[in-house]
Design a protein around this motif. Structure first.
Motif, PDB file in Angstrom:
ATOM      1  N   ASP A 219      28.847  45.733  42.033  1.00 38.00           N
ATOM      2  CA  ASP A 219      28.254  44.653  41.225  1.00 38.00           C
ATOM      3  C   ASP A 219      29.043  44.336  39.968  1.00 38.00           C
ATOM      4  OD1 ASP A 219      26.227  44.207  43.045  1.00 38.00           O
ATOM      5  OD2 ASP A 219      24.798  45.495  42.015  1.00 38.00           O
ATOM      6  N   GLY A 220      30.293  44.812  39.890  1.00 40.70           N
ATOM      7  CA  GLY A 220      31.167  44.410  38.808  1.00 40.70           C
ATOM      8  C   GLY A 220      31.977  43.189  39.202  1.00 40.70           C
ATOM      9  N   HIS A 221      32.937  42.842  38.354  1.00 40.14           N
ATOM     10  CA  HIS A 221      33.762  41.665  38.612  1.00 40.14           C
ATOM     11  C   HIS A 221      35.176  41.929  38.119  1.00 40.14           C
ATOM     12  CE1 HIS A 221      34.735  37.498  39.328  1.00 40.14           C
ATOM     13  NE2 HIS A 221      35.200  37.363  38.097  1.00 40.14           N
ATOM     14  N   MET A 222      36.167  41.439  38.876  1.00 42.35           N
ATOM     15  CA  MET A 222      37.567  41.513  38.451  1.00 42.35           C
ATOM     16  C   MET A 222      38.207  40.139  38.559  1.00 42.35           C
ATOM     17  SD  MET A 222      39.242  45.127  39.725  1.00 42.35           S
ATOM     18  CE  MET A 222      40.812  44.736  38.935  1.00 42.35           C
ATOM     19  N   CYS A 223      39.103  39.845  37.602  1.00 44.68           N
ATOM     20  CA  CYS A 223      39.802  38.567  37.599  1.00 44.68           C
ATOM     21  C   CYS A 223      41.049  38.717  36.741  1.00 44.68           C
ATOM     22  CB  CYS A 223      38.908  37.445  37.068  1.00 44.68           C
ATOM     23  SG  CYS A 223      38.291  37.711  35.387  1.00 44.68           S
ATOM     24  N   ASP A 224      41.867  37.651  36.701  1.00 44.97           N
ATOM     25  CA  ASP A 224      42.977  37.676  35.751  1.00 44.97           C
ATOM     26  C   ASP A 224      42.474  37.198  34.394  1.00 44.97           C
ATOM     27  OD1 ASP A 224      42.942  34.863  35.762  1.00 44.97           O
ATOM     28  OD2 ASP A 224      44.732  34.684  37.015  1.00 44.97           O
ATOM     29  N   TRP A 225      43.366  37.143  33.414  1.00 46.45           N
ATOM     30  CA  TRP A 225      42.929  36.820  32.054  1.00 46.45           C
ATOM     31  C   TRP A 225      42.497  35.365  31.896  1.00 46.45           C
ATOM     32  CZ3 TRP A 225      45.894  39.656  27.582  1.00 46.45           C
ATOM     33  CH2 TRP A 225      45.807  41.043  27.801  1.00 46.45           C
ATOM     34  N   GLY A 227      40.498  34.094  34.300  1.00 50.23           N
ATOM     35  CA  GLY A 227      39.266  34.039  35.071  1.00 50.23           C
ATOM     36  C   GLY A 227      39.460  33.788  36.546  1.00 50.23           C
ATOM     37  N   ASN A 228      40.710  33.737  37.016  1.00 49.77           N
ATOM     38  CA  ASN A 228      40.980  33.475  38.429  1.00 49.77           C
ATOM     39  C   ASN A 228      40.812  34.741  39.259  1.00 49.77           C
ATOM     40  OD1 ASN A 228      41.904  30.738  37.899  1.00 49.77           O
ATOM     41  ND2 ASN A 228      43.727  31.691  37.024  1.00 49.77           N
ATOM     42  N   PRO A 229      40.353  34.603  40.518  1.00 48.96           N
ATOM     43  CA  PRO A 229      40.247  35.783  41.379  1.00 48.96           C
ATOM     44  C   PRO A 229      41.618  36.382  41.661  1.00 48.96           C
ATOM     45  CG  PRO A 229      39.849  33.763  42.638  1.00 48.96           C
ATOM     46  CD  PRO A 229      39.915  33.366  41.201  1.00 48.96           C
ATOM     47  N   LEU A 230      41.629  37.664  42.007  1.00 49.98           N
ATOM     48  CA  LEU A 230      42.880  38.396  42.212  1.00 49.98           C
ATOM     49  C   LEU A 230      43.250  38.418  43.687  1.00 49.98           C
ATOM     50  CD1 LEU A 230      42.102  41.387  39.834  1.00 49.98           C
ATOM     51  CD2 LEU A 230      43.561  39.410  39.340  1.00 49.98           C
ATOM     52  N   ASP A 231      44.482  38.014  43.973  1.00 49.48           N
ATOM     53  CA  ASP A 231      44.983  38.034  45.339  1.00 49.48           C
ATOM     54  C   ASP A 231      46.436  38.484  45.332  1.00 49.48           C
ATOM     55  OD1 ASP A 231      46.463  35.880  44.454  1.00 49.48           O
ATOM     56  OD2 ASP A 231      45.512  34.402  45.744  1.00 49.48           O
ATOM     57  N   ARG A 232      47.122  38.291  46.445  1.00 52.82           N
ATOM     58  CA  ARG A 232      48.495  38.766  46.601  1.00 52.82           C
ATOM     59  C   ARG A 232      49.445  38.160  45.566  1.00 52.82           C
ATOM     60  NH1 ARG A 232      50.314  37.979  52.480  1.00 52.82           N
ATOM     61  NH2 ARG A 232      49.933  35.814  51.913  1.00 52.82           N
ATOM     62  N   ASP A 233      49.128  36.965  45.063  1.00 47.63           N
ATOM     63  CA  ASP A 233      50.036  36.261  44.164  1.00 47.63           C
ATOM     64  C   ASP A 233      49.683  36.402  42.689  1.00 47.63           C
ATOM     65  OD1 ASP A 233      51.528  35.255  46.348  1.00 47.63           O
ATOM     66  OD2 ASP A 233      50.010  33.706  46.669  1.00 47.63           O
ATOM     67  N   SER A 234      48.667  37.187  42.363  1.00 50.28           N
ATOM     68  CA  SER A 234      48.275  37.346  40.962  1.00 50.28           C
ATOM     69  C   SER A 234      49.400  38.011  40.182  1.00 50.28           C
ATOM     70  CB  SER A 234      47.003  38.185  40.858  1.00 50.28           C
ATOM     71  OG  SER A 234      45.916  37.517  41.475  1.00 50.28           O
ATOM     72  N   LYS A 235      49.572  37.595  38.915  1.00 50.99           N
ATOM     73  CA  LYS A 235      50.738  38.064  38.152  1.00 50.99           C
ATOM     74  C   LYS A 235      50.525  39.427  37.492  1.00 50.99           C
ATOM     75  CE  LYS A 235      49.945  36.006  33.589  1.00 50.99           C
ATOM     76  NZ  LYS A 235      50.566  35.219  32.508  1.00 50.99           N
ATOM     77  N   GLY A 236      49.286  39.919  37.407  1.00 45.78           N
ATOM     78  CA  GLY A 236      49.102  41.293  36.975  1.00 45.78           C
ATOM     79  C   GLY A 236      48.430  41.530  35.645  1.00 45.78           C
ATOM     80  N   VAL A 239      41.458  41.988  34.217  1.00 49.71           N
ATOM     81  CA  VAL A 239      40.317  42.513  33.485  1.00 49.71           C
ATOM     82  C   VAL A 239      39.206  42.806  34.487  1.00 49.71           C
ATOM     83  CG1 VAL A 239      39.411  40.205  32.961  1.00 49.71           C
ATOM     84  CG2 VAL A 239      38.734  42.152  31.545  1.00 49.71           C
ATOM     85  N   ALA A 240      38.548  43.935  34.294  1.00 47.06           N
ATOM     86  CA  ALA A 240      37.386  44.306  35.094  1.00 47.06           C
ATOM     87  C   ALA A 240      36.203  44.450  34.158  1.00 47.06           C
ATOM     88  CB  ALA A 240      37.630  45.617  35.845  1.00 47.06           C
ATOM     89  N   MET A 241      35.053  44.035  34.624  1.00 45.21           N
ATOM     90  CA  MET A 241      33.843  44.130  33.802  1.00 45.21           C
ATOM     91  C   MET A 241      32.684  44.595  34.667  1.00 45.21           C
ATOM     92  SD  MET A 241      33.643  40.012  33.441  1.00 45.21           S
ATOM     93  CE  MET A 241      35.447  39.986  33.505  1.00 45.21           C
ATOM     94  N   GLY A 242      31.853  45.431  34.084  1.00 46.65           N
ATOM     95  CA  GLY A 242      30.686  45.894  34.811  1.00 46.65           C
ATOM     96  C   GLY A 242      29.576  44.865  34.855  1.00 46.65           C
ATOM     97  N   ASP A 243      29.506  44.010  33.830  1.00 47.58           N
ATOM     98  CA  ASP A 243      28.446  43.005  33.718  1.00 47.58           C
ATOM     99  C   ASP A 243      29.113  41.638  33.600  1.00 47.58           C
ATOM    100  OD1 ASP A 243      26.301  41.377  33.081  1.00 47.58           O
ATOM    101  OD2 ASP A 243      25.381  42.848  31.732  1.00 47.58           O
ATOM    102  N   ILE A 244      28.971  40.821  34.647  1.00 46.56           N
ATOM    103  CA  ILE A 244      29.642  39.522  34.661  1.00 46.56           C
ATOM    104  C   ILE A 244      29.096  38.595  33.575  1.00 46.56           C
ATOM    105  CG2 ILE A 244      28.107  38.410  36.319  1.00 46.56           C
ATOM    106  CD1 ILE A 244      30.661  37.199  37.610  1.00 46.56           C
ATOM    107  N   ALA A 245      27.945  38.927  33.007  1.00 39.58           N
ATOM    108  CA  ALA A 245      27.408  38.125  31.901  1.00 39.58           C
ATOM    109  C   ALA A 245      28.320  38.151  30.680  1.00 39.58           C
ATOM    110  CB  ALA A 245      26.010  38.613  31.523  1.00 39.58           C
ATOM    111  N   ASP A 249      32.713  35.930  27.096  1.00 43.25           N
ATOM    112  CA  ASP A 249      33.063  36.591  25.837  1.00 43.25           C
ATOM    113  C   ASP A 249      34.421  37.296  25.959  1.00 43.25           C
ATOM    114  OD1 ASP A 249      30.536  35.842  25.000  1.00 43.25           O
ATOM    115  OD2 ASP A 249      29.644  37.786  25.456  1.00 43.25           O
ATOM    116  N   ILE A 250      34.621  37.978  27.073  1.00 47.78           N
ATOM    117  CA  ILE A 250      35.861  38.734  27.272  1.00 47.78           C
ATOM    118  C   ILE A 250      37.056  37.798  27.379  1.00 47.78           C
ATOM    119  CG2 ILE A 250      37.095  40.233  28.893  1.00 47.78           C
ATOM    120  CD1 ILE A 250      34.282  41.412  29.620  1.00 47.78           C
TER     121      ILE A 250
END
Length: 261
Positions: A219-225, A227-236, A239-245, A249-250
């Motif tokens: 129930d957490g969330h990961m994305c790049d800085w 806010g895009n989802p992470l896939d094979r082409d993500s630049k690295g 950010v991971a967050m336990g609460d997507i709310a 802010d992040i």
């Protein structure tokens, strides 16, 4: 979606890596410095070789992306992504907060991820559509009401160059506390509800792929800085967050530094 056979294979890969790693832990072994100035040990290479041997025998049609021995068939529909020791510096220092990362990607997206700590024998497994487990028991992240209540974890501020470091410092300054070191173990702790945010920059695919199913299945969330989802082409920059709310802010703190300043 990853099959049950995929899941069983991922666990056998982690078992093989752990068997290769444990004899070297807190022992004397050779350490080399790679071209990017990161360390590599006999244990890293032995663990990845053990995993690749199994894959080449049982899944010769699948691709492999590995930190130590490069890529083969990386355009295959199913690609295994391996980091034998994520946190080599911790391993060298005798700190059991490194981990073996095993991921399966389908069409460029991570659908199965495993974080294995072979010394404490803790294993987190995430699979798209299933709840993340720690040693077979379902786990989940914890709620976080505000950034000033959050515990932030990261490998270390020295890994954030230039303006990336400045933006990270702004985020860290808004959190209740920050802890350093841990590499993939931080994401496992986030999935288990002990850490609220993990932010890092400049990661490679083998650092990232296994983490996403583990965090998101809890129930957490990961994305790049951005806010895009992470896939094979993500630049690295991830950010991971336990609460997507807390996502807005992040990302605001990382991108602009307006929050609280």
């Amino acid at each position: 979606m990853a099959s049950r056979d995929d899941l069983q294979l991922a666990q056998r890969l982690a078992d093989a890596a752990g068997d290769a790693i444990r004899p070297f832990f807190r022992a004397r072994f050779d350490i080399e410095t790679k071209g990017d100035l990161s360390p590599v040990t006999q244990a890293d290479r032995a663990a990845e070789a053990a995993m690749r041997s199994i894959l080449e025998k049982e899944r010769p049609q699948d691709g492999i992306i590995g930190e130590e021995y490069g890529n083969v068939r990386e355009d295959a529909a199913h690609v295994w992504v391996l980091d034998p020791i994520d946190g080599t510096r911790s391993f060298i220092a005798g700190r059991p907060i490194f981990g073996t990362l095993v991921a399966l990607m389908q069409e460029g997206w991570p659908v199965l991820g495993l974080i294995d700590q072979p010394i404490s024998r803790e294993r987190w497994i995430g699979r798209t559509g299933d709840a993340t487990t720690l040693n077979g028991q379902p786990i989940r992240t914890r709620p976080c009401r505000a950034l000033d209540q959050a515990i932030l974890a990261s490998t270390g501020p020295q890994y954030f160059p230039g303006c990336t470091g400045e933006h990270f410092s702004i985020l860290a300054g808004q959190c209740r506390d920050a802890v350093w070191g841990g590499d993939c173990y931080n994401y496992a702790l986030l999935a288990t509800g002990h850490v609220d945010i993990v932010a890092e920059a400049g990661l490679k695919l083998y650092d990232i792929a296994a983490l996403v199913p583990v965090v998101e299945g809890a129930d957490g969330h990961m994305c790049d800085w951005q806010g895009n989802p992470l896939d094979r082409d993500s630049k690295g920059d991830v950010v991971a967050m336990g609460d997507i709310a807390r996502m807005d802010d992040i990302l605001e703190a990382l991108a602009h530094g307006h929050e609280g300043h």
